[in-house]
Design a protein around this motif. Structure first.
Motif, PDB file in Angstrom:
ATOM      1  N   PHE A 185       1.461   0.955  -8.571  1.00  0.00           N
ATOM      2  CA  PHE A 185       0.795   0.163  -7.415  1.00  0.00           C
ATOM      3  C   PHE A 185      -0.494   0.537  -7.316  1.00  0.00           C
ATOM      4  O   PHE A 185      -0.918   1.430  -7.024  1.00  0.00           O
ATOM      5  CB  PHE A 185       1.823   0.931  -6.234  1.00  0.00           C
ATOM      6  N   PRO A 186      -1.304  -0.688  -7.660  1.00  0.00           N
ATOM      7  CA  PRO A 186      -2.879  -0.174  -7.648  1.00  0.00           C
ATOM      8  C   PRO A 186      -3.291   0.227  -6.086  1.00  0.00           C
ATOM      9  O   PRO A 186      -4.197   1.036  -6.168  1.00  0.00           O
ATOM     10  CB  PRO A 186      -3.293  -1.554  -7.995  1.00  0.00           C
ATOM     11  N   ASN A 187      -2.692  -0.151  -5.246  1.00  0.00           N
ATOM     12  CA  ASN A 187      -3.312  -0.037  -3.731  1.00  0.00           C
ATOM     13  C   ASN A 187      -2.871   1.398  -3.177  1.00  0.00           C
ATOM     14  O   ASN A 187      -1.512   1.395  -2.551  1.00  0.00           O
ATOM     15  CB  ASN A 187      -3.073  -0.992  -2.755  1.00  0.00           C
ATOM     16  N   VAL A 188      -3.529   2.459  -3.355  1.00  0.00           N
ATOM     17  CA  VAL A 188      -3.193   3.936  -2.976  1.00  0.00           C
ATOM     18  C   VAL A 188      -4.288   4.065  -2.012  1.00  0.00           C
ATOM     19  O   VAL A 188      -5.514   4.163  -2.310  1.00  0.00           O
ATOM     20  CB  VAL A 188      -3.072   4.778  -3.903  1.00  0.00           C
ATOM     21  N   VAL A 189      -3.948   4.578  -0.601  1.00  0.00           N
ATOM     22  CA  VAL A 189      -4.919   5.068   0.240  1.00  0.00           C
ATOM     23  C   VAL A 189      -4.663   6.512   0.379  1.00  0.00           C
ATOM     24  O   VAL A 189      -2.935   6.939   0.804  1.00  0.00           O
ATOM     25  CB  VAL A 189      -5.107   4.339   1.704  1.00  0.00           C
ATOM     26  N   CYS A 190      -5.337   7.509   0.343  1.00  0.00           N
ATOM     27  CA  CYS A 190      -5.212   8.846   0.619  1.00  0.00           C
ATOM     28  C   CYS A 190      -5.914   9.107   1.972  1.00  0.00           C
ATOM     29  O   CYS A 190      -6.887   8.904   2.155  1.00  0.00           O
ATOM     30  CB  CYS A 190      -5.648   9.788  -0.317  1.00  0.00           C
ATOM     31  N   GLY A 198      -8.965   6.840  -8.302  1.00  0.00           N
ATOM     32  CA  GLY A 198      -8.969   5.664  -7.941  1.00  0.00           C
ATOM     33  C   GLY A 198      -8.184   5.229  -6.805  1.00  0.00           C
ATOM     34  O   GLY A 198      -8.210   4.039  -6.516  1.00  0.00           O
ATOM     35  N   ALA A 199      -8.077   6.412  -5.911  1.00  0.00           N
ATOM     36  CA  ALA A 199      -7.328   6.138  -4.719  1.00  0.00           C
ATOM     37  C   ALA A 199      -8.646   5.277  -3.481  1.00  0.00           C
ATOM     38  O   ALA A 199      -9.862   5.943  -3.717  1.00  0.00           O
ATOM     39  CB  ALA A 199      -6.741   7.135  -3.911  1.00  0.00           C
ATOM     40  N   HIS A 200      -8.455   4.850  -2.640  1.00  0.00           N
ATOM     41  CA  HIS A 200      -9.027   4.567  -1.422  1.00  0.00           C
ATOM     42  C   HIS A 200      -8.932   5.969  -0.346  1.00  0.00           C
ATOM     43  O   HIS A 200      -7.939   6.448  -0.537  1.00  0.00           O
ATOM     44  CB  HIS A 200      -8.608   3.268  -0.464  1.00  0.00           C
ATOM     45  N   LEU A 201      -9.940   6.324   0.043  1.00  0.00           N
ATOM     46  CA  LEU A 201      -9.907   7.326   0.851  1.00  0.00           C
ATOM     47  C   LEU A 201     -10.475   7.181   2.371  1.00  0.00           C
ATOM     48  O   LEU A 201     -11.397   6.551   2.621  1.00  0.00           O
ATOM     49  CB  LEU A 201     -10.819   8.339   0.167  1.00  0.00           C
ATOM     50  N   SER A 220      -9.603  18.014  -2.637  1.00  0.00           N
ATOM     51  CA  SER A 220      -8.851  17.093  -2.769  1.00  0.00           C
ATOM     52  C   SER A 220      -9.409  15.720  -2.627  1.00  0.00           C
ATOM     53  O   SER A 220      -8.896  14.645  -3.168  1.00  0.00           O
ATOM     54  CB  SER A 220      -7.764  17.239  -1.590  1.00  0.00           C
ATOM     55  N   ALA A 221     -10.304  15.380  -1.709  1.00  0.00           N
ATOM     56  CA  ALA A 221     -10.844  14.315  -1.444  1.00  0.00           C
ATOM     57  C   ALA A 221     -11.500  13.750  -2.893  1.00  0.00           C
ATOM     58  O   ALA A 221     -11.463  12.364  -3.286  1.00  0.00           O
ATOM     59  CB  ALA A 221     -11.835  14.085  -0.340  1.00  0.00           C
ATOM     60  N   ALA A 222     -12.315  14.450  -3.393  1.00  0.00           N
ATOM     61  CA  ALA A 222     -12.893  14.099  -4.613  1.00  0.00           C
ATOM     62  C   ALA A 222     -11.996  13.834  -5.681  1.00  0.00           C
ATOM     63  O   ALA A 222     -12.085  13.038  -6.350  1.00  0.00           O
ATOM     64  CB  ALA A 222     -14.119  15.295  -5.066  1.00  0.00           C
ATOM     65  N   GLU A 223     -10.979  14.623  -5.847  1.00  0.00           N
ATOM     66  CA  GLU A 223      -9.777  14.441  -6.831  1.00  0.00           C
ATOM     67  C   GLU A 223      -9.035  12.962  -6.612  1.00  0.00           C
ATOM     68  O   GLU A 223      -8.861  12.181  -7.582  1.00  0.00           O
ATOM     69  CB  GLU A 223      -8.832  15.495  -6.921  1.00  0.00           C
ATOM     70  N   TRP A 237       0.839  -1.047  -0.019  1.00  0.00           N
ATOM     71  CA  TRP A 237       0.155  -0.127  -0.041  1.00  0.00           C
ATOM     72  C   TRP A 237       0.904   1.225  -0.001  1.00  0.00           C
ATOM     73  O   TRP A 237       1.782   1.239   0.667  1.00  0.00           O
ATOM     74  CB  TRP A 237      -0.916  -0.040   1.246  1.00  0.00           C
ATOM     75  N   LEU A 238       0.567   2.229  -0.846  1.00  0.00           N
ATOM     76  CA  LEU A 238       1.065   3.574  -0.861  1.00  0.00           C
ATOM     77  C   LEU A 238       0.134   4.404   0.206  1.00  0.00           C
ATOM     78  O   LEU A 238      -1.080   4.388  -0.103  1.00  0.00           O
ATOM     79  CB  LEU A 238       1.193   4.252  -1.997  1.00  0.00           C
ATOM     80  N   VAL A 239       0.658   5.022   1.230  1.00  0.00           N
ATOM     81  CA  VAL A 239      -0.082   5.941   2.165  1.00  0.00           C
ATOM     82  C   VAL A 239       0.141   7.149   1.810  1.00  0.00           C
ATOM     83  O   VAL A 239       1.397   7.556   2.045  1.00  0.00           O
ATOM     84  CB  VAL A 239       0.214   5.366   3.684  1.00  0.00           C
ATOM     85  N   VAL A 240      -0.862   8.074   1.514  1.00  0.00           N
ATOM     86  CA  VAL A 240      -0.501   9.363   0.914  1.00  0.00           C
ATOM     87  C   VAL A 240      -1.313  10.512   1.865  1.00  0.00           C
ATOM     88  O   VAL A 240      -2.513  10.503   1.864  1.00  0.00           O
ATOM     89  CB  VAL A 240      -1.121   9.591  -0.315  1.00  0.00           C
ATOM     90  N   PRO A 241      -0.688  11.010   2.943  1.00  0.00           N
ATOM     91  CA  PRO A 241      -1.411  12.164   3.541  1.00  0.00           C
ATOM     92  C   PRO A 241      -1.758  13.319   2.778  1.00  0.00           C
ATOM     93  O   PRO A 241      -0.794  13.651   1.702  1.00  0.00           O
ATOM     94  CB  PRO A 241      -0.241  12.576   4.656  1.00  0.00           C
ATOM     95  N   LEU A 242      -2.767  13.831   2.838  1.00  0.00           N
ATOM     96  CA  LEU A 242      -3.307  14.577   1.734  1.00  0.00           C
ATOM     97  C   LEU A 242      -3.859  15.891   2.597  1.00  0.00           C
ATOM     98  O   LEU A 242      -4.828  15.782   3.130  1.00  0.00           O
ATOM     99  CB  LEU A 242      -4.584  13.765   1.010  1.00  0.00           C
ATOM    100  N   TYR A 243      -3.565  17.191   2.257  1.00  0.00           N
ATOM    101  CA  TYR A 243      -4.218  18.215   2.690  1.00  0.00           C
ATOM    102  C   TYR A 243      -4.095  19.292   1.679  1.00  0.00           C
ATOM    103  O   TYR A 243      -3.046  19.706   1.270  1.00  0.00           O
ATOM    104  CB  TYR A 243      -3.572  18.685   4.176  1.00  0.00           C
TER     105      TYR A 243
END
Length: 223
Positions: free
Chosen positions: A25-30, A47-50, A39-42, A2-8
């Motif tokens: 890497f298909p598994n991305v969680v923002c 295709g990210a998990h949110l 940001s959340a909608a984009e 999993w890629l873990v992406v902090p998003l703000y």
């Protein structure tokens, strides 16, 4: 993995970052940390998990939430911490993942100081070097770049991480935990890897300025 992406507040770039990452890497969680823009909608559209925090808690808190999300997947073997502003490179992740597997490591940490691809200003480099010196003196680690957000962690490491510093000091807290951590009674096996941090006008405006580096140093001293 999993890629873990902090998003703000990264609506301008997060869609491209997620789409590019998911091609490899298909598994991305923002982890949307109380963003006030789209940001959340984009991220979802790309295709990210949110996962969302109702208010802004800080990057450390977002990483911890992302780790807990990834741990819920019983097939997860590795987590990559990856920034949302486009400064990290997927090619570097591939090299780091291969290094971890090939050398039987628990952790690989990116360093912008192991080759010449990254070109921070002289003052920024000086402040980061001071932060490295302080971190190495106060933890059981020896690093060249203690505040690089690109890391590959094995599942046993993720299971033991407990971030309590929500703001910039979380990076030093992580390094301290890595230095103290034991797996089956032994210290972590870790290495650094050269990575290219891509400084753009956008990423500089979003927290890669010299002033932000000074804030890191101040938080280290007050931690």
């Amino acid at each position: 993995m999993w890629l873990v992406v902090p998003l703000y507040n990264e609506a301008t770039v997060i869609g491209d970052v997620v789409r590019h990452a998911r091609a490899t890497f298909p598994n991305v969680v923002c982890v949307d940390d109380g963003s006030r823009d789209a940001s959340a909608a984009e991220a979802l559209a790309a295709g990210a998990h949110l996962v969302q925090h109702p208010v802004n808690l800080g990057q450390g808190a977002a990483l911890q939430t992302g780790f807990e999300f990834a741990l819920a997947d019983p097939r997860m073997e590795y987590v990559v911490t990856f920034d949302a502003d486009g400064q990290h490179q997927i090619d570097d992740v591939l090299v780091m993942l291969d290094q971890l597997r090939r050398n039987d490591l628990d952790l690989v940490i990116g360093s912008r100081f192991l080759d010449e691809r990254t070109q921070p200003s002289r003052l920024k480099k000086l402040v980061l070097r001071l932060a490295v010196a302080y971190t190495n003196a106060t933890t059981h680690t020896r690093l060249t770049d203690a505040h690089n957000g690109l890391r590959v962690l094995s599942r046993p490491v993720v299971e033991r991480v407990d971030i309590t510093q929500n703001r910039m000091a979380h990076a030093s807290e992580l390094v301290a935990q890595f230095g103290e951590m034991r797996l089956d009674g032994r210290p972590l096996r870790y290495e650094e890897a050269p990575v290219h941090i891509l400084y753009t006008d956008y990423s500089m405006s979003k927290g890669q300025s010299l002033w932000n580096s000074v804030n890191i140093l101040v938080e280290l001293m007050l931690r």
